[in-house]
Design a protein around this motif. Sequence first.
Motif, PDB file in Angstrom:
ATOM      1  N   SER A  83     -10.635  -6.669   3.873  1.00 13.54           N
ATOM      2  CA  SER A  83     -10.922  -5.655   5.134  1.00 13.54           C
ATOM      3  C   SER A  83     -12.089  -4.709   4.986  1.00 13.54           C
ATOM      4  CB  SER A  83      -9.605  -4.859   5.592  1.00 13.54           C
ATOM      5  OG  SER A  83      -9.471  -3.768   4.796  1.00 13.54           O
ATOM      6  N   ASN A  84     -12.551  -4.474   6.020  1.00 12.52           N
ATOM      7  CA  ASN A  84     -13.498  -3.201   5.842  1.00 12.52           C
ATOM      8  C   ASN A  84     -13.071  -1.962   5.103  1.00 12.52           C
ATOM      9  OD1 ASN A  84     -15.744  -5.130   6.690  1.00 12.52           O
ATOM     10  ND2 ASN A  84     -15.344  -4.324   9.055  1.00 12.52           N
ATOM     11  N   GLU A  85     -11.841  -1.745   5.369  1.00 15.72           N
ATOM     12  CA  GLU A  85     -11.121  -0.519   4.981  1.00 15.72           C
ATOM     13  C   GLU A  85     -10.870  -0.584   3.493  1.00 15.72           C
ATOM     14  OE1 GLU A  85     -10.307  -1.999   7.653  1.00 15.72           O
ATOM     15  OE2 GLU A  85     -10.719  -0.807   9.155  1.00 15.72           O
ATOM     16  N   LEU A  86     -11.322  -1.759   2.695  1.00 11.60           N
ATOM     17  CA  LEU A  86     -11.009  -1.974   1.066  1.00 11.60           C
ATOM     18  C   LEU A  86      -9.611  -2.200   0.929  1.00 11.60           C
ATOM     19  CD1 LEU A  86     -13.352   0.821  -0.190  1.00 11.60           C
ATOM     20  CD2 LEU A  86     -13.884  -1.571   0.618  1.00 11.60           C
ATOM     21  N   ALA A  87      -8.819  -2.550   1.973  1.00 11.12           N
ATOM     22  CA  ALA A  87      -7.348  -3.062   1.605  1.00 11.12           C
ATOM     23  C   ALA A  87      -7.411  -4.266   0.606  1.00 11.12           C
ATOM     24  CB  ALA A  87      -6.662  -3.381   2.903  1.00 11.12           C
ATOM     25  N   PRO A  88      -6.380  -4.083  -0.331  1.00  8.86           N
ATOM     26  CA  PRO A  88      -6.478  -5.442  -1.371  1.00  8.86           C
ATOM     27  C   PRO A  88      -5.860  -6.712  -0.940  1.00  8.86           C
ATOM     28  CG  PRO A  88      -4.751  -3.715  -1.804  1.00  8.86           C
ATOM     29  CD  PRO A  88      -5.573  -3.240  -0.613  1.00  8.86           C
ATOM     30  N   VAL A  89      -5.889  -7.556  -1.506  1.00  8.95           N
ATOM     31  CA  VAL A  89      -5.258  -8.908  -1.436  1.00  8.95           C
ATOM     32  C   VAL A  89      -3.783  -8.723  -1.331  1.00  8.95           C
ATOM     33  CG1 VAL A  89      -6.998 -10.238  -2.683  1.00  8.95           C
ATOM     34  CG2 VAL A  89      -4.914  -9.188  -3.685  1.00  8.95           C
ATOM     35  N   LYS A  90      -3.417  -9.602  -0.135  1.00  7.46           N
ATOM     36  CA  LYS A  90      -1.924  -9.269   0.082  1.00  7.46           C
ATOM     37  C   LYS A  90      -0.859  -9.458  -0.953  1.00  7.46           C
ATOM     38  CE  LYS A  90      -2.633 -11.051   4.650  1.00  7.46           C
ATOM     39  NZ  LYS A  90      -2.811 -12.173   5.923  1.00  7.46           N
ATOM     40  N   ASN A  91      -1.119 -10.402  -2.137  1.00  5.57           N
ATOM     41  CA  ASN A  91      -0.102 -10.349  -3.305  1.00  5.57           C
ATOM     42  C   ASN A  91      -0.237  -9.340  -4.069  1.00  5.57           C
ATOM     43  OD1 ASN A  91      -2.264 -11.526  -4.051  1.00  5.57           O
ATOM     44  ND2 ASN A  91      -1.401 -13.155  -5.222  1.00  5.57           N
ATOM     45  N   TRP A  92      -1.056  -8.389  -3.928  1.00  4.42           N
ATOM     46  CA  TRP A  92      -1.144  -7.316  -5.158  1.00  4.42           C
ATOM     47  C   TRP A  92       0.162  -6.812  -5.699  1.00  4.42           C
ATOM     48  CZ3 TRP A  92       0.652  -2.328  -4.934  1.00  4.42           C
ATOM     49  CH2 TRP A  92       0.802  -1.607  -3.557  1.00  4.42           C
ATOM     50  N   ARG A  93       1.262  -6.489  -4.797  1.00  3.84           N
ATOM     51  CA  ARG A  93       2.422  -6.014  -5.402  1.00  3.84           C
ATOM     52  C   ARG A  93       2.938  -6.973  -6.418  1.00  3.84           C
ATOM     53  NH1 ARG A  93       2.156  -4.962   0.119  1.00  3.84           N
ATOM     54  NH2 ARG A  93       2.438  -2.669   0.944  1.00  3.84           N
ATOM     55  N   GLU A  94       3.076  -8.146  -6.066  1.00  2.00           N
ATOM     56  CA  GLU A  94       3.476  -9.091  -7.097  1.00  2.00           C
ATOM     57  C   GLU A  94       2.645  -9.090  -8.325  1.00  2.00           C
ATOM     58  OE1 GLU A  94       2.819  -9.896  -3.844  1.00  2.00           O
ATOM     59  OE2 GLU A  94       4.929  -9.883  -3.183  1.00  2.00           O
ATOM     60  N   ILE A 114      -9.641   4.973  -4.975  1.00  2.61           N
ATOM     61  CA  ILE A 114      -9.562   5.091  -3.582  1.00  2.61           C
ATOM     62  C   ILE A 114     -10.811   5.779  -3.315  1.00  2.61           C
ATOM     63  CG2 ILE A 114      -8.302   6.376  -1.812  1.00  2.61           C
ATOM     64  CD1 ILE A 114      -6.603   4.309  -3.173  1.00  2.61           C
ATOM     65  N   HIS A 115     -11.856   4.981  -2.598  1.00  4.54           N
ATOM     66  CA  HIS A 115     -13.207   5.004  -2.268  1.00  4.54           C
ATOM     67  C   HIS A 115     -13.619   5.284  -0.727  1.00  4.54           C
ATOM     68  CE1 HIS A 115     -17.457   4.204  -2.474  1.00  4.54           C
ATOM     69  NE2 HIS A 115     -17.379   4.655  -3.933  1.00  4.54           N
ATOM     70  N   THR A 116     -14.492   5.905  -0.482  1.00  2.00           N
ATOM     71  CA  THR A 116     -15.213   6.040   0.934  1.00  2.00           C
ATOM     72  C   THR A 116     -15.177   4.100   1.485  1.00  2.00           C
ATOM     73  OG1 THR A 116     -16.641   7.539   0.271  1.00  2.00           O
ATOM     74  CG2 THR A 116     -17.198   6.380   2.136  1.00  2.00           C
ATOM     75  N   LYS A 121      -4.696   9.626   4.155  1.00  2.00           N
ATOM     76  CA  LYS A 121      -3.493   9.388   4.943  1.00  2.00           C
ATOM     77  C   LYS A 121      -3.398   7.965   5.442  1.00  2.00           C
ATOM     78  CE  LYS A 121      -3.514  14.396   6.260  1.00  2.00           C
ATOM     79  NZ  LYS A 121      -3.606  15.343   7.266  1.00  2.00           N
ATOM     80  N   GLY A 122      -4.044   7.243   4.892  1.00  2.00           N
ATOM     81  CA  GLY A 122      -4.160   5.470   5.723  1.00  2.00           C
ATOM     82  C   GLY A 122      -3.005   4.974   5.128  1.00  2.00           C
ATOM     83  N   GLN A 123      -2.956   3.574   5.828  1.00  2.00           N
ATOM     84  CA  GLN A 123      -1.961   2.579   5.282  1.00  2.00           C
ATOM     85  C   GLN A 123      -1.980   2.537   3.742  1.00  2.00           C
ATOM     86  OE1 GLN A 123       0.809   2.142   7.332  1.00  2.00           O
ATOM     87  NE2 GLN A 123       1.556   1.388   5.479  1.00  2.00           N
ATOM     88  N   MET A 124      -3.179   1.925   3.416  1.00  2.00           N
ATOM     89  CA  MET A 124      -3.427   1.494   2.116  1.00  2.00           C
ATOM     90  C   MET A 124      -2.756   2.288   1.031  1.00  2.00           C
ATOM     91  SD  MET A 124      -6.715   0.009  -0.119  1.00  2.00           S
ATOM     92  CE  MET A 124      -7.563   1.833  -0.277  1.00  2.00           C
ATOM     93  N   VAL A 125      -3.492   3.527   1.153  1.00  2.00           N
ATOM     94  CA  VAL A 125      -2.921   4.478   0.158  1.00  2.00           C
ATOM     95  C   VAL A 125      -1.333   4.728   0.125  1.00  2.00           C
ATOM     96  CG1 VAL A 125      -3.013   7.135  -0.694  1.00  2.00           C
ATOM     97  CG2 VAL A 125      -5.057   5.967   0.311  1.00  2.00           C
ATOM     98  N   ASP A 130       4.129   4.085  -1.940  1.00  2.38           N
ATOM     99  CA  ASP A 130       5.367   3.552  -1.617  1.00  2.38           C
ATOM    100  C   ASP A 130       6.025   2.766  -2.714  1.00  2.38           C
ATOM    101  OD1 ASP A 130       5.915   4.878   0.765  1.00  2.38           O
ATOM    102  OD2 ASP A 130       5.298   3.423   1.948  1.00  2.38           O
ATOM    103  N   PHE A 131       5.068   1.979  -3.283  1.00  3.80           N
ATOM    104  CA  PHE A 131       5.116   1.001  -4.342  1.00  3.80           C
ATOM    105  C   PHE A 131       5.558   1.822  -5.714  1.00  3.80           C
ATOM    106  CE2 PHE A 131       3.643  -1.192  -8.061  1.00  3.80           C
ATOM    107  CZ  PHE A 131       4.032  -2.398  -8.089  1.00  3.80           C
ATOM    108  N   ILE A 132       4.744   2.893  -5.820  1.00  4.41           N
ATOM    109  CA  ILE A 132       5.119   3.878  -7.198  1.00  4.41           C
ATOM    110  C   ILE A 132       6.465   4.224  -7.030  1.00  4.41           C
ATOM    111  CG2 ILE A 132       4.569   5.829  -8.277  1.00  4.41           C
ATOM    112  CD1 ILE A 132       1.640   5.231  -7.391  1.00  4.41           C
ATOM    113  N   LYS A 133       6.719   4.860  -5.735  1.00  2.00           N
ATOM    114  CA  LYS A 133       8.049   5.306  -5.550  1.00  2.00           C
ATOM    115  C   LYS A 133       9.313   4.278  -5.685  1.00  2.00           C
ATOM    116  CE  LYS A 133       6.610   8.872  -2.590  1.00  2.00           C
ATOM    117  NZ  LYS A 133       6.712   9.613  -1.272  1.00  2.00           N
ATOM    118  N   GLU A 134       9.352   2.996  -5.178  1.00  2.00           N
ATOM    119  CA  GLU A 134      10.219   1.832  -5.240  1.00  2.00           C
ATOM    120  C   GLU A 134      10.211   1.421  -6.552  1.00  2.00           C
ATOM    121  OE1 GLU A 134       8.345  -0.911  -2.444  1.00  2.00           O
ATOM    122  OE2 GLU A 134       8.675   0.321  -0.800  1.00  2.00           O
TER     123      GLU A 134
END
Length: 248
Positions: A83-94, A114-116, A121-125, A130-134
């Motif tokens: 995405s234009n917001e630099l969201a990573p591939v969907k399977n990044w967690r796995e 985490i770059h311009t 405060k956005g969803q990607m961050v 959340d992944f780190i906490k989980e």
Amino acid sequence: MEILANTHIENYPYPTNEWVDKWLRLCDKYEIVPVEYGNWIDSHVLGDRDLTTEESYEMLARDIRLAHRLGFKVMRTKMPVISNELAPVKNWREIIKMALPLAEELDIKMCPEIHTPTNLKGQMVTDFVDFIKETGTKHFGLNIDFSVFRLKFGENEFRDPLYTPNAPEDIIPLLPYIYCCHAKFINMSDDFEETTIPYKEIIRILKEHDWDGYLLSEYEGADKYDFGYEVGQTLRKQHIMLKNEIGD
């Protein structure tokens, strides 16, 4: 120091023992600390299809082992964006979850940048935190590029239409998960001030919260590809600024 693995490592990803020995010898000679190893999980490398989760993991595991071999403790683990917001591939967690045991074994911290135009405060961050906490992991974190705090742009300079400056205070809740930052600088004045990014406020916050990660100088001025005297002087100005702000 940071390196970009596929640019700076001869015969990447399979350097010779002689190259590695020379690298370690030069780091020791010049008292260089290998801080961040820049790598890519290039899931789109084949073109006609994306790599599977297992194939992406193998690419990442190869880089974890090489980063460890070269003395690095942090990786700037860049993943293809969707995405234009630099969201990573969907399977990044796995992919990351598969790599955590090896990263823990070799004491390597994987940190997406985490770059311009990303909003802190956005969803990607939020998803990364959340992944780190989980998982409870200490081997996946964040690299904050200070471009996310940039306030000023030149008259004819490109500014991403999606970009809204983050306030320096936005970094505070993320500090426990940040292991290094790209200390971006674009324009250094003759009195050792960065004129586009609010460094005084950023450094003050880092000091007040006893953050003890690394700041990696990253120049993106108009002449950034001219590795001559002027760029060297600009880098020196930034180091003087950092010394003035950080102190002893």
